[in-house]
Design an enzyme around this catalytic site. Structure first.
Site, short mmCIF file in Angstrom:
data_model
loop_
_atom_site.label_atom_id
_atom_site.label_comp_id
_atom_site.label_asym_id
_atom_site.label_seq_id
_atom_site.Cartn_x
_atom_site.Cartn_y
_atom_site.Cartn_z
N ARG A 245 80.15 48.25 49.29
CA ARG A 245 81.14 47.41 49.96
C ARG A 245 81.27 46.10 49.19
NH1 ARG A 245 82.71 51.32 52.17
NH2 ARG A 245 82.83 51.77 54.38
N GLU A 274 90.18 43.51 50.56
CA GLU A 274 90.88 44.71 50.08
C GLU A 274 92.23 44.77 50.76
OE1 GLU A 274 88.41 48.17 50.50
OE2 GLU A 274 86.88 47.38 49.17
N HIS A 293 89.21 51.21 45.92
CA HIS A 293 88.39 51.87 46.96
C HIS A 293 88.76 53.36 47.08
CE1 HIS A 293 85.99 51.01 50.89
NE2 HIS A 293 85.72 52.23 50.42
P1 NDP Z 1 72.91 56.03 53.36
O1 NDP Z 1 72.63 55.46 54.69
O2 NDP Z 1 72.42 57.40 53.04
O3 NDP Z 1 72.36 55.06 52.23
C1 NDP Z 1 72.38 53.69 52.36
C2 NDP Z 1 71.21 53.16 51.59
O4 NDP Z 1 71.27 51.74 51.67
C3 NDP Z 1 69.86 53.60 52.16
O5 NDP Z 1 69.15 54.24 51.16
C4 NDP Z 1 69.20 52.28 52.53
O6 NDP Z 1 67.86 52.27 52.18
C5 NDP Z 1 69.94 51.31 51.63
N1 NDP Z 1 69.73 49.95 52.09
C6 NDP Z 1 69.82 49.44 53.33
N2 NDP Z 1 69.46 48.16 53.33
C7 NDP Z 1 69.12 47.87 52.05
C8 NDP Z 1 68.65 46.71 51.41
N3 NDP Z 1 68.43 45.59 52.09
N4 NDP Z 1 68.41 46.76 50.08
C9 NDP Z 1 68.63 47.90 49.38
N5 NDP Z 1 69.06 49.03 49.96
C10 NDP Z 1 69.29 49.01 51.27
O7 NDP Z 1 74.48 55.95 53.19
P2 NDP Z 1 75.42 56.67 52.10
O8 NDP Z 1 74.66 56.84 50.84
O9 NDP Z 1 76.05 57.85 52.71
O10 NDP Z 1 76.54 55.54 51.92
C11 NDP Z 1 76.19 54.27 51.43
C12 NDP Z 1 77.36 53.32 51.49
O11 NDP Z 1 78.32 53.66 50.52
C13 NDP Z 1 78.15 53.34 52.80
O12 NDP Z 1 77.52 52.55 53.78
C14 NDP Z 1 79.49 52.78 52.38
O13 NDP Z 1 79.47 51.39 52.53
C15 NDP Z 1 79.57 53.12 50.91
N6 NDP Z 1 80.60 54.11 50.60
C16 NDP Z 1 81.61 53.77 49.76
C17 NDP Z 1 82.56 54.68 49.39
C18 NDP Z 1 83.66 54.32 48.48
O14 NDP Z 1 84.74 54.87 48.62
N7 NDP Z 1 83.45 53.43 47.52
C19 NDP Z 1 82.55 56.06 49.91
C20 NDP Z 1 81.44 56.32 50.80
C21 NDP Z 1 80.50 55.35 51.11
P3 NDP Z 1 66.73 52.36 53.30
O15 NDP Z 1 66.82 53.78 53.78
O16 NDP Z 1 65.49 52.06 52.57
O17 NDP Z 1 67.08 51.39 54.34
C1 DGY Z 2 83.30 55.26 53.51
O1 DGY Z 2 83.39 56.41 53.98
O2 DGY Z 2 82.54 54.40 53.96
C2 DGY Z 2 84.15 54.95 52.32
O3 DGY Z 2 84.16 53.65 51.98
C3 DGY Z 2 85.47 55.59 52.27
O4 DGY Z 2 85.33 56.96 52.26
#
Ligand code: NDP
Ligand code: DGY
Length: 328
Positions: A245, A274, A293
């Protein structure tokens, strides 16, 4: 309407792929109304149209806060977001009101990881710059150092947030010959063994990585995490990639780091705000590649996301288990 069963009002805040709309339209106990546009619903319209809704299907660009929940009123039982990220939802308020939340994890992981790799390569190998030079006549001969960048082979990659997407990115990058994979976050991940990932403090990740990829969720803790101090700990030759984000990054500090040569380049799929205004300073930099995005933007992924969002909503309305419920 079946017998004397009460109709449930469902409000969908934007056009979504047909797969999801078809599921909603087959619900015999639902009265579905849609903001029938690809453009965001104006806030005042949202506040009006949500009134009396039992179910709300929204996108990540709609801020669902106390004002919207008040406008919806006490009928509201379920919010289904067409995203895995849920930082646009006021979770405390939602929880307080006993509203259930559905979201779309897993189904977009591969598409987002793929886009992250594409953005990393485009940024590190200066692909947009190269394409531009071909078009504008800047390509005059083969020159030994022209448009050189950085390669993954033998490199150290640092992933901040080795969750579903972070792990999928790591899996895809390893075969490029990455020598060391570091990751940071709140907790060590057993699944990191598959990519020989080493859980390290953030400072070590910053100082040792040639590529830094942010794939964590946006939380109060990660907001503004990538700031002046963060960039100052990176190598001058390092590449910074963010597909999580925009608010995880302090963009003024990123601009300074990129324009002063503190870091080599950045690739961003997410920004604040955005869309990013076309006169934003980051857009003047050749070493900054910005995408609108599009992490999950494949036809099939968006179709599956819309199906999942629709099924989450209907399950929430009928009081049964959602395919993907966010545990509040
Ligand atoms: P997950 O919940 O699987 O992963 C999120 C990760 O963030 C976890 O591993 C968590 O680690 C970590 N995290 C939380 N707090 C911290 C911190 N303080 N420091 C470092 N790491 C931290 O979610 P997803 O992988 O499915 O998605 C991640 C993000 O990607 C979404 O929340 C969204 O914002 C973004 N996204 C963007 C997209 C795009 O179009 N660009 C598409 C899809 C998603 P821990 O488990 O140790 O807390
Ligand atoms: C999400 O799902 O959070 C992405 O940013 C868009 O797919």
């Amino acid at each position: 309407m079946q017998g004397a069963q009460k109709l449930m009002n469902v409000f969908v805040t934007r056009r979504i792929p047909g797969e999801g709309m078809r599921i909603l339209s087959q619900c015999e106990t639902c009265k579905v109304s849609l903001w029938d546009s690809d453009e965001p619903i104006p806030r005042s319209e949202l506040l009006q149209r949500v009134s009396g809704a039992h179910g709300l299907l929204c996108l990540l660009s709609e801020r669902i806060d106390a004002e919207v929940l008040d406008a919806a009123g006490p009928n509201l039982k379920v919010i289904s977001t067409l995203s895995v990220g849920f930082d646009h939802l006021a979770i405390d308020e939602i929880k307080k009101r006993g509203i259930r939340v559905g979201y779309t994890p897993d189904v977009l992981t591969d598409a987002t990881a793929e886009l992250t790799v594409a953005l990393l390569l485009a940024t590190a190998r200066r692909i947009p710059e190269g394409v531009e030079e071909v078009k504008n006549g800047g390509w005059r001969s083969w020159k030994s150092l022209w448009l050189c960048g950085y390669g993954l082979s033998g490199s150290t990659v640092g992933v901040i947030g080795l969750g579903r997407i972070g792990m999928a990115i790591a899996r895809r990058l390893k075969p490029f010959g990455v020598e060391k994979l570091l990751y940071s976050g709140r907790t060590a991940k057993p699944q990191a063994a598959e990519v020989e990932g080493e859980f390290v403090p953030l400072d070590r990740l910053l100082s040792e990585s040639d590529f830094i990829i942010v794939s964590c969720s946006l939380t109060p803790e990660t907001q503004g995490l990538c700031n002046k101090a963060f960039f100052s700990k990176m190598k001058k030759t390092a590449i910074f990639i963010n597909t999580s984000r925009g608010a995880v990054v302090n963009q003024e500090d990123l601009y300074e780091a990129l324009s002063s040569g503190q870091i080599a380049a950045a690739g961003l799929d997410v920004t604040t705000p955005e869309p990013l205004p076309t006169d934003h300073p980051l857009l003047t930099l050749k070493n900054c590649v910005i995408l609108p995005h599009i992490g999950s933007a494949t036809y099939s992924t968006r179709g599956i996301m819309s199906e999942l969002a629709a099924n989450n909503l209907l399950a929430g309305l009928s009081g049964t288990g959602m395919p993907k419920e966010l545990i509040l």
